[in-house]
Scaffold this motif. Structure first.
Motif, short mmCIF file in Angstrom:
data_model
loop_
_atom_site.label_atom_id
_atom_site.label_comp_id
_atom_site.label_asym_id
_atom_site.label_seq_id
_atom_site.Cartn_x
_atom_site.Cartn_y
_atom_site.Cartn_z
N GLU A 203 0.82 -1.21 0.00
CA GLU A 203 0.00 0.00 0.00
C GLU A 203 0.85 1.26 0.00
O GLU A 203 0.53 2.25 -0.66
N ASP A 204 1.95 1.26 0.75
CA ASP A 204 2.76 2.48 0.91
C ASP A 204 3.53 2.84 -0.35
O ASP A 204 3.58 4.00 -0.76
N SER A 205 4.14 1.83 -0.98
CA SER A 205 5.04 2.11 -2.10
C SER A 205 4.50 1.69 -3.46
O SER A 205 4.96 2.16 -4.49
N GLY A 206 3.53 0.78 -3.45
CA GLY A 206 3.04 0.23 -4.71
C GLY A 206 3.98 -0.80 -5.31
O GLY A 206 3.71 -1.37 -6.37
N GLU A 207 5.10 -1.06 -4.62
CA GLU A 207 6.07 -2.05 -5.09
C GLU A 207 5.67 -3.45 -4.61
O GLU A 207 4.97 -3.58 -3.60
N PRO A 208 6.16 -4.49 -5.29
CA PRO A 208 5.87 -5.85 -4.81
C PRO A 208 6.54 -6.12 -3.47
O PRO A 208 7.64 -5.62 -3.21
N TYR A 209 5.88 -6.90 -2.62
CA TYR A 209 6.47 -7.36 -1.36
C TYR A 209 7.58 -8.34 -1.72
O TYR A 209 7.32 -9.42 -2.27
N ALA A 210 8.83 -7.96 -1.44
CA ALA A 210 10.00 -8.67 -1.96
C ALA A 210 10.02 -10.17 -1.65
O ALA A 210 10.36 -10.98 -2.53
N PRO A 211 9.69 -10.60 -0.42
CA PRO A 211 9.74 -12.05 -0.14
C PRO A 211 8.65 -12.85 -0.86
O PRO A 211 8.75 -14.07 -0.96
N GLY A 212 7.60 -12.17 -1.33
CA GLY A 212 6.58 -12.84 -2.13
C GLY A 212 5.30 -13.18 -1.38
O GLY A 212 5.31 -13.45 -0.18
N VAL A 213 4.18 -13.12 -2.12
CA VAL A 213 2.87 -13.60 -1.65
C VAL A 213 2.43 -14.66 -2.64
O VAL A 213 2.37 -14.40 -3.85
N PHE A 214 2.10 -15.85 -2.15
CA PHE A 214 1.84 -16.99 -3.02
C PHE A 214 0.46 -17.57 -2.75
O PHE A 214 0.20 -18.06 -1.64
N TYR A 215 -0.41 -17.50 -3.74
CA TYR A 215 -1.73 -18.14 -3.61
C TYR A 215 -1.58 -19.64 -3.83
O TYR A 215 -0.91 -20.08 -4.77
N CYS A 216 -2.19 -20.44 -2.95
CA CYS A 216 -2.13 -21.90 -3.06
C CYS A 216 -3.56 -22.43 -3.06
O CYS A 216 -4.30 -22.21 -2.10
N LYS A 217 -3.94 -23.12 -4.11
CA LYS A 217 -5.33 -23.57 -4.24
C LYS A 217 -5.65 -24.72 -3.28
O LYS A 217 -6.80 -24.93 -2.93
N ASP A 218 -4.62 -25.47 -2.85
CA ASP A 218 -4.85 -26.55 -1.89
C ASP A 218 -3.56 -26.83 -1.14
O ASP A 218 -2.53 -26.19 -1.36
N ALA A 219 -3.62 -27.80 -0.22
CA ALA A 219 -2.48 -28.11 0.63
C ALA A 219 -1.27 -28.57 -0.17
O ALA A 219 -0.12 -28.26 0.18
N PHE A 220 -1.51 -29.29 -1.25
CA PHE A 220 -0.38 -29.82 -2.02
C PHE A 220 0.31 -28.72 -2.84
O PHE A 220 1.52 -28.78 -3.05
N GLU A 221 -0.44 -27.72 -3.27
CA GLU A 221 0.23 -26.59 -3.90
C GLU A 221 1.04 -25.82 -2.86
O GLU A 221 2.12 -25.31 -3.14
N GLY A 222 0.51 -25.76 -1.63
CA GLY A 222 1.27 -25.14 -0.54
C GLY A 222 2.59 -25.86 -0.31
O GLY A 222 3.64 -25.24 -0.11
N LEU A 223 2.55 -27.19 -0.35
CA LEU A 223 3.77 -27.99 -0.20
C LEU A 223 4.74 -27.72 -1.34
O LEU A 223 5.95 -27.54 -1.13
N SER A 224 4.21 -27.66 -2.56
CA SER A 224 5.05 -27.39 -3.73
C SER A 224 5.74 -26.03 -3.63
O SER A 224 6.93 -25.89 -3.91
N VAL A 225 4.97 -25.02 -3.18
CA VAL A 225 5.55 -23.67 -3.02
C VAL A 225 6.64 -23.69 -1.96
O VAL A 225 7.72 -23.12 -2.14
#
Length: 542
Positions: A203-225
């Motif tokens: 919100e403050d800078s409009g830049e991407p959050y450097a460590p990343g935000v990752f959407y995971c559709k299920d638990a196994f995608e969470g594991l893969s990430v």
């Protein structure tokens, strides 16, 4: 005899490593300790974990992703994995760094649903990660403080509702403000991949959050990430990919929506307004569970809540028979242990339509039987109207204020009590993942069965409605999506709090979770509908 045994035991000609792998994939707990002992004669404990156990769980995940396994079977494999890891741990030197990484998990503030988070915990913890589960309704500052305390490699956030998903960007932005570099994984029914891309930008800078935000559709995608995040090379590639996708999403022009004419429906007046046996609220403190469960919608229980999904043919017949037997057993257990206790508060109120609003009048003049009751507004429900099709709105089914008639509306709140949530949590903590999953599913559907029973056998019968009338509309669904109106229902049915002990969260969800509230409409033309965008217009505007 040897040949017969070989046919009966698929692992008879396998090495211990192959047999252990097979037992995890096929959900067999018995004898894993002896197999591990045999494996340890050829490799150390970390080798058994990395070369046998984790590949077996990966195969389970792959089969689930391909639609070859239903979720309860995945959880049963996880139970075998948990048993194997628990036995193996005594042979592990903790300084070897057997844990692949540390994850802090939480259901965000205001949200009481944690079945999805529990699945993620199960899969991650059984695939080599140390997981600190903070529970549900966790404030943003607590999530961040615990991530620092546990030196988390990632934070996992879950939300069921759109309203509570707003907590997710709060966590991301606060992490950035504090200069913390912890990747955030997000998931849940309320959000999608586009949401994950949008909240990547601060919100403050409009830049991407450097460590990343990752959407995971299920638990196994969470594991893969997670597996990619702990690998420096894979992490860099994954971050580059999500940033590129997020900028692409940001650059898309907003879809042009045609302005629609605001219309009115043409619902005729109800031919008859039923007179209730009383005005106000009543409590049902006990209902026989075996009777209530006759109103269970089994296809929804088996396919949705118990994960049968798209199982068909002979597989479905076998699973259906297994689930029927399970339902019978769990019903008997619930009766014996009192884990499902159907209760309800319902009531009848004088009401009239005012445009899109439904006004509830003070019941006191009606209880006194005044010939011309004074109409004093106590509650007003504002319902959304379709801006396409028939332009329906729930208020249309009630007599307008200028009709000279006062209409009748029924409200109900039902629950199966806190014991179900407590027992589900106990099973989850004990590692009985599949039993926790089955009990959670049954308790949610039992609450729906209770709602059906009260609607059909109590409310509708007391109003003298024929079987086809008296439709029930629950808040959070298309016709009445605003959960904040639960406060108004509780105002009219206060016994739900004072006698049944029900509460609302900050986002207006019920505690316990296995609770539902509804408005009952007596009008014979009432039907279910959506106030969302017309599907035809969605296609035309795509």
């Amino acid at each position: 005899e040897l040949n017969t045994k070989a046919v009966e035991d698929p692992t008879a000609n396998m090495t211990a490593e192959e047999a252990l792998h097979w037992q995890i994939v096929h959900r067999k707990k018995e004898g894993v300790e002896a197999l591990i002992d045999d494996c340890l004669t050829r490799q150390d404990a970390v080798g058994v974990l990395n070369n046998v156990l984790l590949p077996a769980m990966k195969e389970v995940g792959d089969k689930f992703g391909a639609g070859e396994l239903i979720l309860p079977f995945v959880l049963q494999s996880a139970e075998v994995m948990k048993k194997a890891v628990a036995y193996l741990e005594q042979f592990m030197d903790k300084v070897e760094g057997a844990s692949k990484g540390t994850v802090v998990l939480a259901t965000v503030y205001g949200d009481v649903h944690d079945i999805g988070k529990n699945l993620v915990k199960t899969i991650l913890s059984n695939n080599g990660y140390t997981v600190h589960d903070l529970g549900k309704q966790v404030p943003a500052n607590v999530i961040i403080e615990k991530a620092v305390e546990y030196r988390a490699d990632a934070i996992g956030l879950s939300a069921l509702l759109v309203s509570t998903s707003k907590q997710m960007p709060i966590v991301v932005n606060e992490l950035a403000r504090r200069g913390l570099e912890v990747p955030v994984l997000v998931g849940g029914a309320a959000i999608n991949r586009k949401f994950g891309r949008r909240i990547l930008f601060l919100e403050d800078s409009g830049e991407p959050y450097a460590p990343g935000v990752f959407y995971c559709k299920d638990a196994f995608e969470g594991l893969s990430v997670m597996d990619k995040l702990i690998d420096p090379q894979a992490r860099e590639a994954l971050l580059a990919q999500i940033v590129e996708e997020a900028y692409a999403e940001l650059g898309k022009p907003k879809p042009v929506t045609r302005k629609r004419e605001r219309g009115q429906s043409s619902i005729p007046p109800a031919p008859h307004i039923p007179k209730p046996p009383f005005w106000g609220a009543r409590t049902i403190s006990y209902m026989p569970l075996e009777i209530v469960l006759k109103y269970l919608h089994k296809p929804e229980l088996f396919r949705l809540s118990w994960g049968a999904g798209n199982t068909h043919g002979e597989d479905w017949k076998r699973l259906q028979a297994e689930y029927e037997a399970r339902l019978d057993r769990m019903t008997r257990e619930a009766l014996r242990n009192k884990t499902l206790q159907p209760q309800a508060v319902y009531g009848f109120f004088p009401a009239n339509r005012d445009g899109d609003d439904l006004i509830i009048w003070d019941i006191e003049p009606f209880q006194r039987g005044d010939e011309q009751p004074e109409l004093r507004e106590v509650v007003r429900f504002a319902f959304p109207r379709q801006d396409f099709g028939e332009h329906l709105c729930l208020s249309d089914y009630f007599a307008p204020m200028d009709s000279g008639q006062v209409d009748t509306v029924a409200l109900q709140i039902v629950t199966v009590g806190r014991a179900a949530s407590q027992e589900t949590e106990r099973l989850q903590n004990a590692g009985d993942y599949s039993e926790a999953y089955f009990l959670h599913g049954l308790s949610v559907q039992a609450a729906e069965a209770t709602a059906n029973y009260v609607n059909q056998q109590v409310v509708n019968k007391q109003l003298g409605l024929p079987p086809a009338q008296g439709k029930r509309y629950s808040w959070g669904y298309p016709a009445c999506p605003d959960l904040a109106q639960h406060q108004l229902v509780l105002q009219l049915l206060p016994q739900a709090a004072t006698e049944l002990g029900l509460e609302l969260t900050a986002s207006f969800q019920w505690i316990p979770e296995q609770t539902t509230a509804a408005i009952v409409v007596h009008h014979p033309d009432a039907k279910y509908y959506s106030v969302g965008v017309d599907r035809l217009e969605q296609i035309l505007e795509a």
